[in-house]
Design a protein around this motif. Structure first.
Motif, PDB file in Angstrom:
ATOM      1  N   PHE A   1       0.824  -1.206   0.000  1.00  0.00           N
ATOM      2  CA  PHE A   1       0.000   0.000   0.000  1.00  0.00           C
ATOM      3  C   PHE A   1       0.862   1.262   0.000  1.00  0.00           C
ATOM      4  N   THR A   2       2.177   1.085  -0.132  1.00  0.00           N
ATOM      5  CA  THR A   2       3.077   2.238  -0.161  1.00  0.00           C
ATOM      6  C   THR A   2       3.348   2.643  -1.605  1.00  0.00           C
ATOM      7  N   GLY A   3       4.016   3.809  -1.785  1.00  0.00           N
ATOM      8  CA  GLY A   3       4.319   4.276  -3.135  1.00  0.00           C
ATOM      9  C   GLY A   3       3.042   4.552  -3.911  1.00  0.00           C
ATOM     10  N   GLN A   4       3.040   4.199  -5.189  1.00  0.00           N
ATOM     11  CA  GLN A   4       1.900   4.523  -6.029  1.00  0.00           C
ATOM     12  C   GLN A   4       0.653   3.722  -5.677  1.00  0.00           C
ATOM     13  N   MET A   5       0.810   2.659  -4.882  1.00  0.00           N
ATOM     14  CA  MET A   5      -0.354   1.895  -4.438  1.00  0.00           C
ATOM     15  C   MET A   5      -1.179   2.664  -3.397  1.00  0.00           C
ATOM     16  N   ALA A   6      -0.598   3.744  -2.851  1.00  0.00           N
ATOM     17  CA  ALA A   6      -1.311   4.524  -1.837  1.00  0.00           C
ATOM     18  C   ALA A   6      -2.604   5.125  -2.381  1.00  0.00           C
ATOM     19  N   GLN A   7      -2.706   5.279  -3.704  1.00  0.00           N
ATOM     20  CA  GLN A   7      -3.918   5.872  -4.277  1.00  0.00           C
ATOM     21  C   GLN A   7      -5.153   5.010  -4.024  1.00  0.00           C
ATOM     22  N   TYR A   8      -4.966   3.711  -3.737  1.00  0.00           N
ATOM     23  CA  TYR A   8      -6.101   2.809  -3.545  1.00  0.00           C
ATOM     24  C   TYR A   8      -6.532   2.679  -2.081  1.00  0.00           C
ATOM     25  N   ILE A   9      -5.822   3.357  -1.192  1.00  0.00           N
ATOM     26  CA  ILE A   9      -6.161   3.253   0.235  1.00  0.00           C
ATOM     27  C   ILE A   9      -7.582   3.733   0.516  1.00  0.00           C
ATOM     28  N   PRO A  10      -8.016   4.914   0.029  1.00  0.00           N
ATOM     29  CA  PRO A  10      -9.377   5.370   0.368  1.00  0.00           C
ATOM     30  C   PRO A  10     -10.473   4.404  -0.062  1.00  0.00           C
TER      31      PRO A  10
ATOM     32  N   LEU B   1       1.121  12.149  -5.082  1.00  0.00           N
ATOM     33  CA  LEU B   1       0.297  11.428  -4.106  1.00  0.00           C
ATOM     34  C   LEU B   1      -0.155  12.348  -2.976  1.00  0.00           C
ATOM     35  N   LYS B   2       0.704  13.284  -2.595  1.00  0.00           N
ATOM     36  CA  LYS B   2       0.327  14.251  -1.555  1.00  0.00           C
ATOM     37  C   LYS B   2      -0.805  15.138  -2.055  1.00  0.00           C
ATOM     38  N   ALA B   3      -0.689  15.596  -3.302  1.00  0.00           N
ATOM     39  CA  ALA B   3      -1.736  16.442  -3.884  1.00  0.00           C
ATOM     40  C   ALA B   3      -3.041  15.673  -4.018  1.00  0.00           C
ATOM     41  N   LEU B   4      -2.929  14.418  -4.422  1.00  0.00           N
ATOM     42  CA  LEU B   4      -4.124  13.594  -4.583  1.00  0.00           C
ATOM     43  C   LEU B   4      -4.836  13.407  -3.243  1.00  0.00           C
ATOM     44  N   ALA B   5      -4.063  13.224  -2.181  1.00  0.00           N
ATOM     45  CA  ALA B   5      -4.666  13.051  -0.857  1.00  0.00           C
ATOM     46  C   ALA B   5      -5.474  14.286  -0.467  1.00  0.00           C
ATOM     47  N   HIS B   6      -4.964  15.468  -0.805  1.00  0.00           N
ATOM     48  CA  HIS B   6      -5.697  16.707  -0.501  1.00  0.00           C
ATOM     49  C   HIS B   6      -6.972  16.808  -1.329  1.00  0.00           C
ATOM     50  N   ALA B   7      -6.879  16.449  -2.612  1.00  0.00           N
ATOM     51  CA  ALA B   7      -8.058  16.519  -3.482  1.00  0.00           C
ATOM     52  C   ALA B   7      -9.108  15.499  -3.070  1.00  0.00           C
ATOM     53  N   THR B   8      -8.651  14.345  -2.602  1.00  0.00           N
ATOM     54  CA  THR B   8      -9.584  13.299  -2.164  1.00  0.00           C
ATOM     55  C   THR B   8     -10.452  13.789  -1.006  1.00  0.00           C
TER      56      THR B   8
ATOM     57  N   CYS C   1     -11.368  20.544  -6.990  1.00  0.00           N
ATOM     58  CA  CYS C   1     -10.319  19.514  -6.958  1.00  0.00           C
ATOM     59  C   CYS C   1      -9.120  19.949  -7.808  1.00  0.00           C
ATOM     60  N   CYS C   2      -9.392  20.523  -8.976  1.00  0.00           N
ATOM     61  CA  CYS C   2      -8.307  21.042  -9.825  1.00  0.00           C
ATOM     62  C   CYS C   2      -7.486  22.085  -9.063  1.00  0.00           C
ATOM     63  N   CYS C   3      -8.188  22.989  -8.394  1.00  0.00           N
ATOM     64  CA  CYS C   3      -7.510  24.064  -7.659  1.00  0.00           C
ATOM     65  C   CYS C   3      -6.683  23.514  -6.509  1.00  0.00           C
ATOM     66  N   VAL C   4      -7.253  22.561  -5.782  1.00  0.00           N
ATOM     67  CA  VAL C   4      -6.552  21.985  -4.622  1.00  0.00           C
ATOM     68  C   VAL C   4      -5.305  21.222  -5.071  1.00  0.00           C
ATOM     69  N   LEU C   5      -5.401  20.497  -6.179  1.00  0.00           N
ATOM     70  CA  LEU C   5      -4.217  19.810  -6.706  1.00  0.00           C
ATOM     71  C   LEU C   5      -3.095  20.818  -6.950  1.00  0.00           C
ATOM     72  N   GLU C   6      -3.416  21.919  -7.622  1.00  0.00           N
ATOM     73  CA  GLU C   6      -2.392  22.919  -7.927  1.00  0.00           C
ATOM     74  C   GLU C   6      -1.808  23.547  -6.669  1.00  0.00           C
ATOM     75  N   GLU C   7      -2.658  23.816  -5.700  1.00  0.00           N
ATOM     76  CA  GLU C   7      -2.191  24.440  -4.462  1.00  0.00           C
ATOM     77  C   GLU C   7      -1.266  23.517  -3.677  1.00  0.00           C
ATOM     78  N   SER C   8      -1.346  22.213  -3.954  1.00  0.00           N
ATOM     79  CA  SER C   8      -0.542  21.232  -3.226  1.00  0.00           C
ATOM     80  C   SER C   8       0.865  21.081  -3.796  1.00  0.00           C
ATOM     81  N   PHE C   9       1.093  21.595  -5.012  1.00  0.00           N
ATOM     82  CA  PHE C   9       2.406  21.457  -5.624  1.00  0.00           C
ATOM     83  C   PHE C   9       3.380  22.481  -5.048  1.00  0.00           C
ATOM     84  N   ASP C  10       4.661  22.316  -5.392  1.00  0.00           N
ATOM     85  CA  ASP C  10       5.697  23.117  -4.732  1.00  0.00           C
ATOM     86  C   ASP C  10       5.720  24.565  -5.230  1.00  0.00           C
ATOM     87  N   ALA C  11       6.588  25.345  -4.601  1.00  0.00           N
ATOM     88  CA  ALA C  11       6.634  26.794  -4.857  1.00  0.00           C
ATOM     89  C   ALA C  11       7.023  27.107  -6.307  1.00  0.00           C
TER      90      ALA C  11
END
Length: 576
Positions: A297-306, A433-440, A491-501
């Motif tokens: 469930f680590t790495g890219q498999m984390a997307q299936y946790i929810p 994956l961090k951005a996806l978690a926020h959008a989720t 969700c689009c906005c939250v993804l963008e806000e989660s990316f780096d500076a």
């Protein structure tokens, strides 16, 4: 499969990691120093210091010419001092193309050893937490093995394992730990195998304590399959015979023996649970004694946790081992930790491990041994195995999180080469994956859930922009997904806000990155994507949905299923 091993073996291994690693390297070099590949650097010597000074750090492109020659029939002593009996194929979904690696039975024995240690660790933690013994419903598969021009089979890691004498000759005690007989695992038709895994698991529902698969995606796939076939499965149980389309005789006969006679009562119970409008908690409703789900469930498999938490009433999700086609690396000695907190303890007698600091800036002399890594630092593993890989860069980025005795523990961070980039920014797997978690979190309050995603950098537009493909599913079993523009734009906005500076600066101030886009695709699209990769030589058991898609053919699969498009309607703030 833990017969012959004890937990004290793990304690001894991890307490003597330096000496064991030196012994492993000495054994590997003694075996391989006279191969054509190593002879050009070592001249037949097996000295560790000469090895570290003279043998270069390499990637797959560097060793492929040697592997290809052996695959085409030249002598194995080009790269290996021992016999080469088969090739292991990578999944091909992490880095974009499938690779093959030479091995022999020693690989299977070492994998079996780590799996045996894993079983002991799980048994200890399970008994500490009051988990009864019982059975595992595990979705294991094999796939046909193509041959190289030299006649050697090419298989996935677990196809090789399940078809080995090591697996077939295990004790009857350990073979009875699974709800599925070996004939179901070894059935070459994955569709028949999946159906029979579910049928055997449902018939033995009161004995199932654990549910597992190699990776998380096959668990999601199994639930989706159950959702589409539960009526037929109930009919099989009610009538006491297997569907006629299960034509593999070994599989059919073995499953018929488990099915026994008609069982109207069990069929009624399953039918009642599967007829509910919502499938929330369906796993614990159908298999009420299940204590945890076991997979990666680590790495890219984390997307299936929810989605797995939705289906399982948030059962513990246990990530147990870390490995690849190049080598098995280690195991999780604290398996009941949350997936985001999982670290893997390397097992020092498997291969020789070195580590290249992520910030090495081309200085290959900065490589350190296993026991010399530093807490908190980031590294890329460099593996030397018994079969012809010497100082081979794995392509994973790991962080040192602690030590178990004298052996380091690592958190999987990301694949090195999985990034999105339009301009000078580099968005990593961890960032995605961090951005996806926020959008989720945005869609949690809605009536649908995310069941699959991937993305790519679309530079055909000016400016280029990130495109996310999302497959959504209604929480109610028969509900139709009604797309809410406000939710998806947010969700689009939250993804963008989660990316780096740097991303936010290029997007907001420089205008060099366009608005992020979510393309919602039809249900079943990610199954179609899997089928595409399987057709290219992948395996259901090892399949990992790629976080980023670069293949034009794979993109075409997605594009043909797009239902709607949504864009970010505000620029992300520069300061958060």
């Amino acid at each position: 499969m833990s017969s012959g091993y004890e937990l004290k073996d793990l304690e001894e291994l991890t307490s003597n990691a330096k000496q064991i690693q030196d012994d492993v390297l000495k054994e590997i070099l003694t075996l391989n120093a006279t191969t054509k590949y190593l002879r050009q650097f070592l001249h037949g010597n097996s000295d560790k210091e000469l090895f570290k000074k003279s043998v270069p750090v390499v990637s797959y492109d560097d060793v492929w010419p040697y592997i290809e020659r052996v695959a085409n029939g030249e002598q194995t002593d080009l790269i290996s001092g021992g016999p080469i009996t088969r090739f292991l194929g990578s999944s091909g979904t992490s880095g974009g193309k499938q690779k093959i690696f030479p091995v022999n039975d020693k690989y299977t024995e070492k994998l079996g050893y780590v799996l045996a240690l894993r079983s002991l660790v799980m048994s200890k933690h399970a008994s500490d937490n009051g988990v009864e013994q019982g059975k595992t419903m595990e979705f294991n598969y094999v796939r046909p093995e193509p041959k190289t021009p030299s006649g050697l089979p090419v298989s996935t890691v677990f196809t090789s394992f399940f078809m080995s004498d090591y697996f077939k000759n295990r004790t009857s005690k350990h073979s009875s730990e699974y709800t599925s007989p070996d004939q179901v695992i070894l059935c070459p038709d994955n569709n028949q195998s999946l159906y029979c895994h579910l049928l055997c698991g449902l018939v033995q529902r009161d004995e199932v304590m654990r549910i597992g698969a190699t990776f998380a995606y096959p668990l999601v796939l199994a639930i989706n399959y159950l959702e589409n076939h539960w009526k037929e499965l109930c009919n099989n149980i009610r009538a006491g015979h297997v569907s006629e389309w299960i034509t593999n005789l070994d599989c059919r006969n073995a499953v018929s023996a488990i099915l026994g006679g008609p069982n109207h009562k069990l069929a009624d119970v399953i039918e009642q649970e599967c007829s509910h409008k919502s499938w929330e908690g369906i796993i614990t409703r159908l298999w009420p004694k299940t204590k945890y789900m076991e997979s990666i469930f680590t790495g890219q498999m984390a997307q299936y946790i929810p989605i797995l938490e939705f289906y399982s009433n948030k059962l513990p999700l246990v990530s147990t081992t870390y490995g690849s086609s190049e080598s098995t690396f280690g195991l999780n000695v604290d398996p009941l930790r949350k997936p985001e907190d999982v670290s893997y303890t390397f097992v020092p007698n498997i291969s020789y491990f070195e580590f290249l600091p992520v910030d090495h800036e081309g200085d290959m002399e900065s490589i350190v041994d296993l026991v010399n890594v530093k807490l908190g630092f980031y590294y890329e593993p460099v593996v030397t195995n018994y079969f012809g890989l010497h100082r081979y860069l794995i392509g994973d980025i790991l962080q040192v999180t602690g030590f178990y005795n004298s052996t380091p523990q690592f958190r999987f961070v990301r694949r090195k080469n999985v990034v999105l980039s339009v301009e000078t920014e580099a968005t990593t797997e961890e960032d995605l994956l961090k951005a996806l978690a926020h959008a989720t979190q945005v869609i949690e309050s809605s009536n649908f859930m995310l069941v699959g995603f991937t993305c790519y950098a679309d530079i055909s537009t000016c400016p280029g922009h990130y495109v996310f493909y999302w497959e959504l599913k209604a929480k109610g079993a028969n509900d139709v997904v009604e797309l809410d523009k406000n939710v998806l734009v947010e969700c689009c906005c939250v993804l963008e806000e989660s990316f780096d500076a740097l991303y936010r600066d290029l997007r907001t101030r420089e205008g060099l990155i366009g608005a992020l886009e979510i393309r919602v695709v039809q249900q079943g699209t990610f199954d179609s994507l899997m089928e595409y990769f399987i057709s290219q030589g992948g395996s259901v058991a090892q399949y990992k949905t790629p976080l980023c898609v670069n293949s034009s053919e794979a993109l075409a699969v997605l594009e043909n299923k797009v239902l709607a498009r949504f864009f970010s309607e505000r620029s992300p703030p520069l300061d958060l």
